[in-house]
Design a protein around this motif. Structure first.
Motif, PDB file in Angstrom:
ATOM      1  N   UNK A   6      15.262  -2.616   3.990  1.00  0.00           N
ATOM      2  CA  UNK A   6      15.922  -2.517   2.648  1.00  0.00           C
ATOM      3  C   UNK A   6      15.041  -2.237   1.388  1.00  0.00           C
ATOM      4  N   UNK A   7      13.921  -2.940   1.549  1.00  0.00           N
ATOM      5  CA  UNK A   7      12.879  -2.710   0.422  1.00  0.00           C
ATOM      6  C   UNK A   7      12.401  -1.067   0.525  1.00  0.00           C
ATOM      7  N   UNK A   8      11.946  -0.874   1.676  1.00  0.00           N
ATOM      8  CA  UNK A   8      11.385   0.683   1.581  1.00  0.00           C
ATOM      9  C   UNK A   8      10.218   0.843   0.700  1.00  0.00           C
ATOM     10  N   UNK A   9       9.909   2.242   0.550  1.00  0.00           N
ATOM     11  CA  UNK A   9       9.091   2.672  -0.652  1.00  0.00           C
ATOM     12  C   UNK A   9       9.389   2.816  -1.730  1.00  0.00           C
ATOM     13  N   UNK A  10       9.046   2.014  -2.964  1.00  0.00           N
ATOM     14  CA  UNK A  10       9.362   2.139  -4.091  1.00  0.00           C
ATOM     15  C   UNK A  10       8.727   3.454  -4.829  1.00  0.00           C
ATOM     16  N   UNK A  11       9.528   4.514  -4.890  1.00  0.00           N
ATOM     17  CA  UNK A  11       8.740   5.695  -5.392  1.00  0.00           C
ATOM     18  C   UNK A  11       8.271   5.810  -6.712  1.00  0.00           C
ATOM     19  N   UNK A  12       8.771   4.990  -7.703  1.00  0.00           N
ATOM     20  CA  UNK A  12       8.238   4.892  -9.260  1.00  0.00           C
ATOM     21  C   UNK A  12       6.781   4.158  -9.004  1.00  0.00           C
ATOM     22  N   UNK A  13       6.796   2.957  -7.982  1.00  0.00           N
ATOM     23  CA  UNK A  13       5.680   2.058  -7.614  1.00  0.00           C
ATOM     24  C   UNK A  13       4.448   3.033  -7.160  1.00  0.00           C
ATOM     25  N   UNK A  14       4.810   3.937  -6.217  1.00  0.00           N
ATOM     26  CA  UNK A  14       4.066   4.851  -5.415  1.00  0.00           C
ATOM     27  C   UNK A  14       3.424   5.726  -6.647  1.00  0.00           C
TER      28      UNK A  14
END
Lengths: 601, 418
Positions: free
Chosen positions: B360-368
């Motif tokens: 559900x969490x996956x990769x937070x693109x903004x954080x990346x």
């Protein structure tokens, strides 16, 4: 030095019958090489040859020998390649001699290739000295084998020399026989130079080194030479003899064997069988028998990694420097991208080239299934097109007939395998032409077989079907029209050029089915279902599906060990990188060789 | 699990227990406050018997070393920590069989941990245990030492499968262990099961899942068996004693588990892990968020300060190495076998292959993008496009996630980011 002291001879033997060991002993006995320098099988200087136990390239060694009659002799031992693919090279080597030692294994008897080479030797007018080797083995039957030799050659059994090359027993008698029975060369130094090239190799400093037997005339160092087949002229860098290392001399004359370091850049300019003469006092006629050998077997070689194309090209060019019978031209495949269609003398030659590319040039290759060269007679015009790659076979509506090469095949075997061999040959469309019983319990079978049926696994099957006892020799006979069709393979509806085959109509269904099931095993499951079909023309004759992949997952990341996980993924990625793309389907390279495993008899 | 993006209502609704909710909100707050807080993994390399599928760093004949090992582990804790008393919010005793350590030995280790790290009040302290190795007295003792979460390796409820796996317990022992743990007050329990076992059927798997569900553990880890090189199972596979597991059956087993566990209110938060709301494993979340953790003990792995390292595997060597003075400096002890400073590229890869495991969490693109100064799509546009086309990945609300189809094909996704 008087010419009558020269003896030029070769050794005719089957693989493993001890040719190299005997050669080693002769070199040791004559002091051509010291015991300290003694390497196993000096004559086979390439690693690959040593491993395969066969001689690929001929070479020639000069030995000095003081015989029991007290006189000094010069013995030139010309080594011959021990495989059927190199028949022409063998014939040139034999031409350069006046005699031959026929080595027969005391536990095995004569084999087909030995027989074939023996016939060549007899035809070339050589004096034959039969030697029965390996008498030290408990299973040795030297008297029986000598009798077999007598039956075949007509040389009295009591003249055969029993030896053990391994222990050295009685080897001196071989040298004495060479001196006594092999005639000295006839000499005419007054005629213009005629030297037969019986082998060559490429040296990066001295260019092509031609191995020559001088038949007439003489050559001094620094004299310009001329190749009679192509009028190439060049000033040699040096002339010399093999002792066994290359040793320059000032002069080579009729009757002698040695080398001419030509400085030429490719062996194609200095082919085996050509005649060398002097530019300034040329001979008019070449020595008889020159042929440009033609490749018989073709396969596509592609680098696993596309970026290795340039390395592959360079490697092939380098191998060609040494091998006039290797041909190649660029080829493009939709699945395998850029590679080369290479032509070879035979399957064995192909195997050697492939191994050398992989070993010496560290190349990872995908080789397509080998095929033969077809002749297609076009409708209307009657034009004959040469097809080296099955994918190039034109639409059947556009041609009248396809012709394929047929071979004369001679198989030498213990009688009990007669049935096994007949079976194998008939399944491959072979025709029995005749048979002979040269010795009790032994039979020579003469067949005609399409080359296409022989190039994949015939030899291996022959060996395994006869527990290694049968041996085989073959030569080209003629092109014959056959009922041939192109069998195509479609992966996910995309035709795969590299998997196309030309097969006999009657075999198409069977082969198609086997190919499809082989591919089904070789092609891993993809993200989607992949149909695999075999088709002739527009008709699908066989089909199977590779189901979509459902599982590819790693268990837990134990104690935070991500490194190990990544290693596994990297391995997976590396494996994928080696895959070839057919449309969007990833196909492992082995799949392109599946065609090789289709025969199940 | 703590899903920070979720509303409180949602948590309350599902959890139903007010106290529990408050507890977890507290935990969540703690985690947010302690962004620099560490997770500590402590490896216990001892077992009574090596299971047929096991290739972990564990030894069956070194029990005599346990006291020295505990002392060495305490020494390593001290070496690594230096003078800093860094904050930590999870401890995880993994193995091996950590429950073979006596309470006294554990106390040596935990005292060192508390002396040299600042352990939060709400810290999750997990111990792995084989059912059958724990009794009430033991569980009470370790609970008193602070252990508040147990992970029991049940693996199967089927006697035949347990025998093949060479587990030394039956399912009754699992039931007992769970009851005893609860009795002592350790209620945060995980149970492991294994599927894809040779000879296992869809029906026998369904039975194991049902048997475990009946125990109502807070957390479930379901692992697909990987037959590793060097294990007895690999040999059995090679000599034909067992047949290779059918990947399609494993996929069916996984699908069945997904369905059953969802029906029982478990949140499928990681490829192989399910938890009742609020009970996601905080320690393992550190791994899956590509967070920072210290690996202590023989063969342990750590990741912090852009370094990945591993500790020597042999317990004897480990003990000896820790008698040396002068550690190389944080986070490395004198027992470190190898370490590697991660390149930017490796850090990006690690971020993806760990964070995508969180469904559900996956990769937070903004954080990346913030971390690497480059957008995810700029770096991995090509594989992402392909994987989205194959419906293995999805892009929505600023996150990259595995699709349900991608869960069980995740290697196909991960290797493309290497």
């Amino acid at each position: 030095m008087t010419q009558s002291n020269i003896r030029n001879f070769c050794i005719i033997a089957h693989i493993d019958h001890g040719k190299s060991t005997l050669a080693d002993r002769l070199l040791q006995l004559t002091g051509a090489i010291s015991d300290r320098e003694m390497q196993e099988q000096v004559l086979d200087s390439m690693d690959l040859e040593r491993e395969k136990g066969v001689t690929i390239k001929a070479s020639a060694v000069r030995m000095n020998y003081t015989a029991q009659d007290g006189r000094d002799y010069i013995l030139n031992l010309i080594d011959t390649p021990g495989h059927v693919d190199f028949g022409y090279e063998v014939s040139r080597a034999l031409k350069s001699c006046e005699g031959a030692i026929l080595v027969v294994d005391a536990t095995q008897g004569i084999e087909a290739q030995t027989l074939a080479n023996l016939y060549l030797g007899v035809e070339a007018g050589l004096e034959i000295i039969p030697v029965i080797n390996k008498i030290d083995l408990p299973a040795a039957l030297p008297d029986d084998v000598a009798e077999e030799v007598e039956n075949i050659t007509g040389i009295p059994a009591e003249d055969a020399i029993p030896i053990s090359a391994k222990t050295g027993e009685n080897v001196e008698a071989v040298l004495e026989a060479v001196v006594k029975h092999i005639p000295p060369p006839t000499i005419n130094t007054d005629l213009p130079l005629r030297a037969l090239v019986f082998d060559s190799h490429y040296d990066s400093y001295k260019g092509v080194i031609a191995y020559v037997r001088i038949f007439e005339g003489a050559i001094e160092k620094r004299q310009w030479i001329k190749m009679l087949s192509n009028d190439v002229t060049v000033e040699p860098i040096e002339i010399g003899v093999f002792s066994p290392a290359m040793k320059p001399v000032d002069r080579l004359q009729a009757g002698e064997v040695g080398y001419i370091a030509t400085g030429l850049k490719t062996v194609r300019e200095c082919r085996v069988g050509d005649t060398i003469t002097l530019r300034d006092q040329p001979a008019t006629d070449p020595l008889p028998g020159f042929q440009r050998v033609k490749p018989m077997v073709f396969a596509g070689f592609y680098p696993s990694e596309g970026e290795d194309y340039a390395i592959l090209k360079e490697a092939l060019e380098k191998l060609q420097l040494n091998d006039a019978s290797l041909v190649f031209e660029p080829e493009t495949s939709s699945a395998l991208n850029f590679g080369f269609r290479c032509g070879f003398l035979g399957l064995f030659h192909m195997e050697i080239i492939q191994e050398r590319l992989e070993r010496e040039y560290d190349l990872d290759l995908v080789a397509t299934a080998p095929s033969v060269r077809y002749e297609v007679v076009m409708s209307g015009t009657g034009e004959v097109r040469i097809i080296n790659s099955p994918a190039d076979l034109p639409d059947p509506a556009t041609f009248d007939e396809v012709r394929e090469p047929w071979m004369d095949v001679h198989i030498f075997t213990p009688e009990e395998y007669y049935g096994v061999i007949m079976d194998m040959v008939i399944k491959r469309r072979g025709i029995l032409i005749g048979q002979e019983y040269p010795a009790p319990g032994r039979v020579v079978l003469h067949y005609e077989l399409p080359l296409a049926e022989m190039i994949v696994d015939f030899y291996d099957k022959l060996k395994s079907g006869t527990r290694g006892y049968a041996s085989m020799d073959y030569e080209f006979k003629e092109y014959r029209a056959s009922n041939l069709v192109k069998l195509e393979v479609l992966v996910n509806k995309t035709p795969v050029d590299a998997l196309a085959m030309i097969v006999h109509t009657e075999d198409a269904y069977h082969r198609g089915q086997k190919l499809v099931s082989a591919l089904k095993e070789k092609i891993p499951r993809q993200m989607f279902e992949v149909p695999i079909q075999a088709a002739v023309g527009n008709r699908v004759i066989s089909r199977a599906n590779v189901k979509a992949m459902r599982k590819d997952v790693l268990a837990k990341c134990y104690g935070g060990d991500i490194t190990r996980k990544k290693k596994l993924l990297e391995k997976q990625k590396k494996g994928k990188k080696r895959m070839k793309m057919i449309g969007s389907v990833e196909v492992p390279q082995e799949a392109f060789m599946s065609v090789l495993q289709l025969n199940d008899d | 699990m703590i899903r920070y993006a979720d509303s409180e209502d949602n948590l309350i609704l599902v959890a139903g227990n007010r106290l529990q909710v408050i507890h977890h909100l507290l935990l969540a707050t703690c985690h947010l406050l302690l962004m620099n807080s560490l997770s500590l993994y402590l490896h216990i390399p001892f077992c009574r018997h090596r299971c047929a599928y096991c290739d972990f760093n564990t030894y069956t004949s070194l029990a005599d070393l346990q006291p020295d090992y505990a002392a060495a582990l305490a020494a390593e804790v001290q070496q690594v920590a230096g003078a800093e008393r860094r904050p930590a919010h999870t401890l995880f005793f993994g193995g091996g069989t950590p429950s073979l350590m006596t309470p006294g030995e554990l106390e040596v280790i935990l005292t060192a941990v508390h002396t040299h790290f600042t352990i939060s009040e709400t810290a999750e302290i997990t111990m792995e245990a084989n059912p059958g190795t724990v009794d009430l007295a033991y569980l009470t003792a370790i609970h008193n030492l602070g252990v508040n979460r147990m992970s029991f390796g049940a693996q199967s409820a089927n006697p035949g499968e347990l025998a093949l796996l060479e587990r030394e317990h039956d399912f009754a022992a699992v039931v007992t262990a769970v009851q005893l743990a609860r009795q002592t007050g350790i209620t945060n329990l995980n149970v492991d099961l294994i599927y894809g076992v040779p000879g296992q059927t869809l029906a026998s798997w369904a039975e194991s899942v049902q048997a475990v569900l009946a125990l109502q553990p807070a957390h479930l880890s379901l692992y697909c068996l990987t037959i590793e090189p060097g294990t007895p199972m690999k040999r059995w596979l090679e000599n034909g004693r067992i047949s290779p597991p059918d990947p399609d059956l494993a996929a069916d087993q996984y699908a069945l588990a997904c369905e059953q566990l969802a029906a029982h209110g478990y949140d499928h938060y990681e490829i192989s892990n399910w938890a009742l709301p609020g009970y996601a494993c905080a320690h393992n979340l550190t791994y899956w968020r590509n967070g920072e953790y210290l690996g202590l003990g023989a063969g342990a792995h750590g990741h912090t300060a852009s370094i990945r390292y591993e500790v020597v595997k042999q317990p004897r060597v480990y003990i000896r190495r820790l008698q040396q003075a002068e550690p190389p400096g944080y986070p490395l002890s004198t027992a470190v076998a190898a370490h590697h400073t991660l390149t930017r590229q490796e850090q990006m890869t690690d971020t993806l292959i760990t964070q995508l495991r969180l469904l559900d969490e996956g990769v937070d693109m903004a954080a990346f993008a913030q971390k690497f100064g480059q957008s995810l799509l700029d770096v991995y546009g090509q594989p992402i496009d392909q994987l989205v086309e194959w419906e293995l990945l999805s892009l929505a609300d600023g996150r990259l996630r595995l699709t349900p189809k991608g869960w069980f094909l995740s290697n196909q996704v991960f290797y493309r980011f290497l």
